[in-house]
Write a protein that holds these residues in place. Sequence first.
Motif, short mmCIF file in Angstrom:
data_model
loop_
_atom_site.label_atom_id
_atom_site.label_comp_id
_atom_site.label_asym_id
_atom_site.label_seq_id
_atom_site.Cartn_x
_atom_site.Cartn_y
_atom_site.Cartn_z
N GLY A 56 0.79 -1.23 0.00
CA GLY A 56 0.00 0.00 0.00
C GLY A 56 0.81 1.28 0.00
O GLY A 56 0.26 2.36 0.08
N GLY A 57 2.13 1.20 -0.08
CA GLY A 57 2.95 2.41 -0.06
C GLY A 57 3.39 2.82 1.32
O GLY A 57 4.28 3.64 1.47
N ASN A 58 2.74 2.30 2.37
CA ASN A 58 3.17 2.57 3.73
C ASN A 58 3.92 1.33 4.21
O ASN A 58 3.33 0.33 4.58
N PHE A 59 5.23 1.39 4.19
CA PHE A 59 6.07 0.24 4.48
C PHE A 59 6.04 -0.14 5.96
O PHE A 59 6.60 -1.15 6.33
N ARG A 60 5.42 0.67 6.80
CA ARG A 60 5.38 0.39 8.24
C ARG A 60 4.30 -0.61 8.63
O ARG A 60 4.23 -1.02 9.77
N VAL A 61 3.45 -1.01 7.72
CA VAL A 61 2.33 -1.89 8.04
C VAL A 61 2.83 -3.33 8.16
O VAL A 61 3.42 -3.86 7.23
N PRO A 62 2.61 -3.96 9.32
CA PRO A 62 3.06 -5.35 9.48
C PRO A 62 2.17 -6.31 8.68
O PRO A 62 0.98 -6.04 8.49
N ALA A 63 2.73 -7.41 8.23
CA ALA A 63 1.96 -8.42 7.49
C ALA A 63 0.91 -9.06 8.41
O ALA A 63 -0.17 -9.41 7.95
N ARG A 64 1.22 -9.23 9.70
CA ARG A 64 0.26 -9.73 10.69
C ARG A 64 -0.07 -8.58 11.64
O ARG A 64 0.83 -7.94 12.19
N GLU A 65 -1.34 -8.36 11.84
CA GLU A 65 -1.77 -7.25 12.69
C GLU A 65 -1.15 -7.36 14.09
O GLU A 65 -1.16 -8.43 14.70
N GLY A 66 -0.60 -6.25 14.57
CA GLY A 66 -0.01 -6.19 15.90
C GLY A 66 1.41 -6.71 16.00
O GLY A 66 2.01 -6.67 17.06
N ASP A 67 1.98 -7.18 14.90
CA ASP A 67 3.32 -7.78 14.90
C ASP A 67 4.38 -6.72 14.58
O ASP A 67 4.98 -6.75 13.50
N PHE A 68 4.57 -5.76 15.49
CA PHE A 68 5.58 -4.74 15.26
C PHE A 68 5.93 -4.05 16.57
O PHE A 68 5.21 -4.13 17.56
N ASP A 69 7.05 -3.35 16.54
CA ASP A 69 7.45 -2.44 17.61
C ASP A 69 8.24 -1.32 16.95
O ASP A 69 8.75 -1.49 15.83
N PHE A 70 8.31 -0.17 17.59
CA PHE A 70 9.14 0.91 17.06
C PHE A 70 9.69 1.76 18.18
O PHE A 70 9.18 1.75 19.29
N ALA A 71 10.78 2.45 17.85
CA ALA A 71 11.42 3.36 18.81
C ALA A 71 11.82 4.63 18.06
O ALA A 71 12.02 4.61 16.84
N THR A 72 11.93 5.73 18.81
CA THR A 72 12.25 7.03 18.22
C THR A 72 13.44 7.65 18.92
O THR A 72 13.56 7.57 20.15
N TRP A 73 14.32 8.27 18.14
CA TRP A 73 15.43 9.08 18.65
C TRP A 73 15.40 10.42 17.92
O TRP A 73 14.83 10.54 16.84
N TRP A 74 16.04 11.41 18.54
CA TRP A 74 16.23 12.70 17.89
C TRP A 74 17.73 12.91 17.71
O TRP A 74 18.51 12.73 18.64
N VAL A 75 18.11 13.31 16.50
CA VAL A 75 19.51 13.63 16.21
C VAL A 75 19.55 15.12 15.86
O VAL A 75 18.95 15.56 14.88
N TYR A 76 20.23 15.88 16.72
CA TYR A 76 20.37 17.32 16.48
C TYR A 76 21.72 17.57 15.82
O TYR A 76 22.77 17.27 16.39
N VAL A 77 21.66 18.11 14.61
CA VAL A 77 22.87 18.40 13.84
C VAL A 77 23.14 19.90 13.89
O VAL A 77 22.29 20.70 13.47
N LYS A 78 24.29 20.24 14.43
CA LYS A 78 24.70 21.64 14.53
C LYS A 78 25.90 21.85 13.61
O LYS A 78 26.77 20.99 13.51
N ALA A 79 25.92 23.00 12.93
CA ALA A 79 27.05 23.30 12.05
C ALA A 79 28.26 23.65 12.88
O ALA A 79 28.16 24.29 13.94
N ALA A 80 29.42 23.23 12.41
CA ALA A 80 30.67 23.59 13.09
C ALA A 80 30.87 25.09 12.96
O ALA A 80 30.45 25.71 11.98
N PRO A 81 31.49 25.73 13.96
CA PRO A 81 31.76 27.17 13.86
C PRO A 81 32.51 27.48 12.57
O PRO A 81 33.46 26.80 12.20
N GLY A 82 31.98 28.49 11.86
CA GLY A 82 32.62 28.90 10.61
C GLY A 82 32.16 28.11 9.40
O GLY A 82 32.58 28.39 8.28
N ALA A 83 31.31 27.14 9.58
CA ALA A 83 30.83 26.34 8.45
C ALA A 83 29.37 26.65 8.17
O ALA A 83 28.55 26.64 9.06
N GLY A 84 29.05 26.94 6.94
CA GLY A 84 27.67 27.05 6.51
C GLY A 84 26.94 28.31 6.91
O GLY A 84 25.72 28.33 6.91
N GLY A 85 27.60 29.39 7.21
CA GLY A 85 26.88 30.62 7.51
C GLY A 85 27.64 31.50 8.49
O GLY A 85 28.75 31.19 8.91
#
Length: 188
Positions: A139-168
Motif C-alpha cells: 500500500g505504499g506505507n512500508f510500516r504496516v506489518p503483514a500480521r496485525e499487531g506484529d511490530f514495535d518501534f522506537a524514536t530518537w532525535w539527532v540534532y545536527v549543529k554546524a561547526a563554527p565557521g561552516a555554513g553561515g
Amino acid sequence: MRLRRVIPLCASAVTAGCLFAPPPNLPALPAVTPPVIVDQPGLTTPRLGNQINVVRGDSIPQVAFRIPVNDDNVNDRIAFQFYVNSNRDCVGGPCIPVFAEERAPNGERQRIITHSLSFSTLGCNRVELWVSSDFDTRGGNFRVPAREGDFDFATWWVYVKAAPGAGGTNPDAGVEDPAENCANLVPP
C-alpha cells in the motif's frame, strides 16, 4: 395402530437431532507475539528515546545504532526499517525507509540490529526504527506489518549543529531550533 405412528415419529426426532451437533473444537490461532526493541544498558546505543547531538563540519556526521530486539518467535525472521524525518501518516507520497534489512532466525530470542545513519540536515532529525517479522509493502506505507499487531518501534532525535565557521555567519548556520528543545517536538 397408534403405536405404528409413534415409532416413526420418535425415530425421525432422534435422527434429526444429529444434524445439530455442536461445532468441532478447532485449535485457536497462536497469539501474535511481536518483537520487542530493548533498552539494555551497555548494549543499546544510543539509548532508546535519547537525543544525540552531532556537529557537521567538513564531513557528514554519522550515528551508529546497535539495538537488541527480543522475539519469542525464535524461528521468525526479523525485518527492520529506519526512517529519518518521515511522515508517519504517509501524506504526500509513499513512506519508504532510508534503510531496511532482515535478520534470519538464529535460534536465539535476542538478535542485534546494527546500522549507521548519516545526517546532512541541520537541526532536529527524527529517527524511527520499526521491527516486525514481516512488513506488507503493497500500500505504499512500508510500516504496516503483514500480521496485525506484529511490530514495535522506537524514536530518537539527532540534532545536527554546524561547526563554527561552516555554513553561515552564525554557528547554527541559520538553524534557530536549540538542541535542548529537539526531543520535545511533537512528531508529525
